[in-house]
Design a protein around this motif. Structure first.
Motif, mmCIF file in Angstrom:
data_model
loop_
_atom_site.group_PDB
_atom_site.id
_atom_site.type_symbol
_atom_site.label_atom_id
_atom_site.label_comp_id
_atom_site.label_asym_id
_atom_site.label_seq_id
_atom_site.Cartn_x
_atom_site.Cartn_y
_atom_site.Cartn_z
ATOM 1 N N ALA A 150 6.591 -18.652 2.180
ATOM 2 C CA ALA A 150 5.314 -17.950 2.280
ATOM 3 C C ALA A 150 4.203 -18.845 1.750
ATOM 4 N N HIS A 151 3.090 -18.858 2.459
ATOM 5 C CA HIS A 151 1.968 -19.725 2.124
ATOM 6 C C HIS A 151 0.791 -18.937 1.576
ATOM 7 N N ARG A 152 0.441 -17.860 2.262
ATOM 8 C CA ARG A 152 -0.653 -16.996 1.820
ATOM 9 C C ARG A 152 -0.233 -15.532 1.952
ATOM 10 N N ILE A 153 -0.716 -14.726 1.023
ATOM 11 C CA ILE A 153 -0.493 -13.280 1.059
ATOM 12 C C ILE A 153 -1.857 -12.603 0.968
ATOM 13 N N LEU A 154 -2.110 -11.653 1.859
ATOM 14 C CA LEU A 154 -3.343 -10.885 1.812
ATOM 15 C C LEU A 154 -2.979 -9.408 1.774
ATOM 16 N N LEU A 155 -3.510 -8.700 0.776
ATOM 17 C CA LEU A 155 -3.304 -7.263 0.645
ATOM 18 C C LEU A 155 -4.657 -6.558 0.661
ATOM 19 N N ALA A 156 -4.793 -5.551 1.494
ATOM 20 C CA ALA A 156 -5.991 -4.708 1.511
ATOM 21 C C ALA A 156 -5.552 -3.312 1.106
ATOM 22 N N ILE A 157 -6.042 -2.849 -0.036
ATOM 23 C CA ILE A 157 -5.566 -1.606 -0.640
ATOM 24 C C ILE A 157 -6.683 -0.570 -0.626
ATOM 25 N N GLN A 158 -6.351 0.635 -0.196
ATOM 26 C CA GLN A 158 -7.268 1.764 -0.253
ATOM 27 C C GLN A 158 -6.651 2.853 -1.111
ATOM 28 N N SER A 159 -7.483 3.538 -1.886
ATOM 29 C CA SER A 159 -6.996 4.690 -2.637
ATOM 30 C C SER A 159 -7.973 5.843 -2.471
ATOM 31 N N GLY A 160 -7.458 7.055 -2.618
ATOM 32 C CA GLY A 160 -8.302 8.232 -2.509
ATOM 33 C C GLY A 160 -9.170 8.401 -3.739
ATOM 34 N N THR A 161 -10.238 9.157 -3.593
ATOM 35 C CA THR A 161 -11.160 9.341 -4.712
ATOM 36 C C THR A 161 -10.643 10.361 -5.722
ATOM 37 N N ALA A 162 -9.706 11.207 -5.314
ATOM 38 C CA ALA A 162 -9.163 12.191 -6.245
ATOM 39 C C ALA A 162 -8.299 11.527 -7.309
ATOM 40 N N THR A 163 -7.549 10.505 -6.910
ATOM 41 C CA THR A 163 -6.707 9.746 -7.843
ATOM 42 C C THR A 163 -6.834 8.279 -7.481
ATOM 43 N N GLU A 164 -7.749 7.582 -8.133
ATOM 44 C CA GLU A 164 -8.001 6.183 -7.804
ATOM 45 C C GLU A 164 -6.828 5.289 -8.220
ATOM 46 N N LEU A 165 -6.782 4.142 -7.604
ATOM 47 C CA LEU A 165 -5.755 3.161 -7.925
ATOM 48 C C LEU A 165 -5.891 2.711 -9.378
ATOM 49 N N GLU A 166 -4.791 2.762 -10.128
ATOM 50 C CA GLU A 166 -4.811 2.320 -11.513
ATOM 51 C C GLU A 166 -4.440 0.845 -11.595
ATOM 52 N N MET A 167 -4.830 0.226 -12.694
ATOM 53 C CA MET A 167 -4.593 -1.203 -12.837
ATOM 54 C C MET A 167 -3.112 -1.545 -12.839
ATOM 55 N N ASP A 168 -2.274 -0.703 -13.450
ATOM 56 C CA ASP A 168 -0.854 -1.019 -13.465
ATOM 57 C C ASP A 168 -0.236 -0.858 -12.072
ATOM 58 N N GLU A 169 -0.825 0.027 -11.241
ATOM 59 C CA GLU A 169 -0.355 0.146 -9.867
ATOM 60 C C GLU A 169 -0.706 -1.100 -9.065
ATOM 61 N N LEU A 170 -1.917 -1.596 -9.255
ATOM 62 C CA LEU A 170 -2.323 -2.833 -8.591
ATOM 63 C C LEU A 170 -1.413 -3.979 -9.015
ATOM 64 N N THR A 171 -1.165 -4.080 -10.315
ATOM 65 C CA THR A 171 -0.293 -5.141 -10.825
ATOM 66 C C THR A 171 1.095 -5.040 -10.206
ATOM 67 N N TYR A 172 1.618 -3.817 -10.124
ATOM 68 C CA TYR A 172 2.943 -3.629 -9.536
ATOM 69 C C TYR A 172 2.974 -4.104 -8.081
ATOM 70 N N LEU A 173 1.978 -3.686 -7.304
ATOM 71 C CA LEU A 173 1.957 -4.062 -5.886
ATOM 72 C C LEU A 173 1.892 -5.572 -5.707
#
Length: 235
Positions: free
Chosen positions: A130-153
């Protein structure tokens, strides 16, 4: 509770020192995001026609990849990726892996990460590094993405793809997702001889008839969120 918005200022912007950027496809700046995706996809098909990833396309995978590109470019959040990021990845790919997944609930990041990888589509040789990885993440406004979730992904995808790959990610809010998260993924893989000594992160003319603008941000080993992400205002 820390969300990605509350810690954006802590994300490190790390730019590689590189020669003058190579040309990207000409896309009108006022074009809609869907039009940008269509133009980018068409340019990739035409200018990289001899690349194994393009040759491996079928009608079904063409439709799936275009859908992922359209979703990514539809994002206009505070931390987003743009058509230059996408072109950098596409033009540098000998093989290409892509996918999209949704998840909700307490373990939504784990569900999405595993589903994203297991159900992804591979175009070309999956054994290439693998050379490059691109992730585009969306989360709902009721429960926003948490930092530990981002780190996990980030760490999960890096652990599957290989820790030598660059990682670029974007995040935005989508009220329609409510308490869910949605992630779009692109992973480029390269043959060893596709690297150039002058442009170490660019393909040679044998792989793609046009160059790419190198705006990659190298991820640190382990893929932690503070070092593998890129914070950039939406365009």
């Amino acid at each position: 509770m820390r969300t990605t918005r509350s810690v954006v200022a802590r994300l490190h912007l790390r730019l590689k020192l590189a020669p003058e950027p190579m040309q990207t496809p000409l896309i009108p700046p006022l074009a809609s995001r869907l039009a940008q995706a269509d133009a980018l996809f068409t340019s990739w098909l035409q200018k990289c026609a001899d690349v194994p990833a393009v040759q491996a396309l079928t009608p079904a995978t063409k439709s799936g990849l275009l859908t992922v590109l359209q979703h990514i470019l539809a994002d206009t959040g505070d931390i987003n990726v743009d058509h230059q990021d996408l072109w950098t990845l596409l033009a540098g790919a000998t093989s290409l892996q892509f996918g999209m997944a949704n998840g909700e609930g307490h373990s939504r990041a784990a569900v999405v990460g595993q589903q994203l990888w297991a159900d992804s589509t591979m175009l070309g040789d999956a054994t290439l590094p693998a050379h490059r990885i691109l992730l585009a993440i969306q989360s709902g406004t009721a429960t926003e993405l948490e930092m530990d979730e981002l780190t996990y992904l980030l760490e999960y995808v890096v652990s599957q793809a290989g820790d030598q790959a660059e990682v670029v990610f974007g995040h935005s809010l989508n009220p329609a997702l409510v308490e869910s998260i949605q992630v779009m993924m692109l992973v480029s893989r390269q043959e060893a001889h596709s690297y150039s000594s002058e442009y170490p992160y660019a393909t040679t003319a044998a792989h793609c008839k046009t160059g790419m603008s190198d705006r990659g941000r190298p991820a640190s080993p382990g893929g932690s969120a503070e070092h593998s992400g890129t914070s950039r205002p939406a365009t």
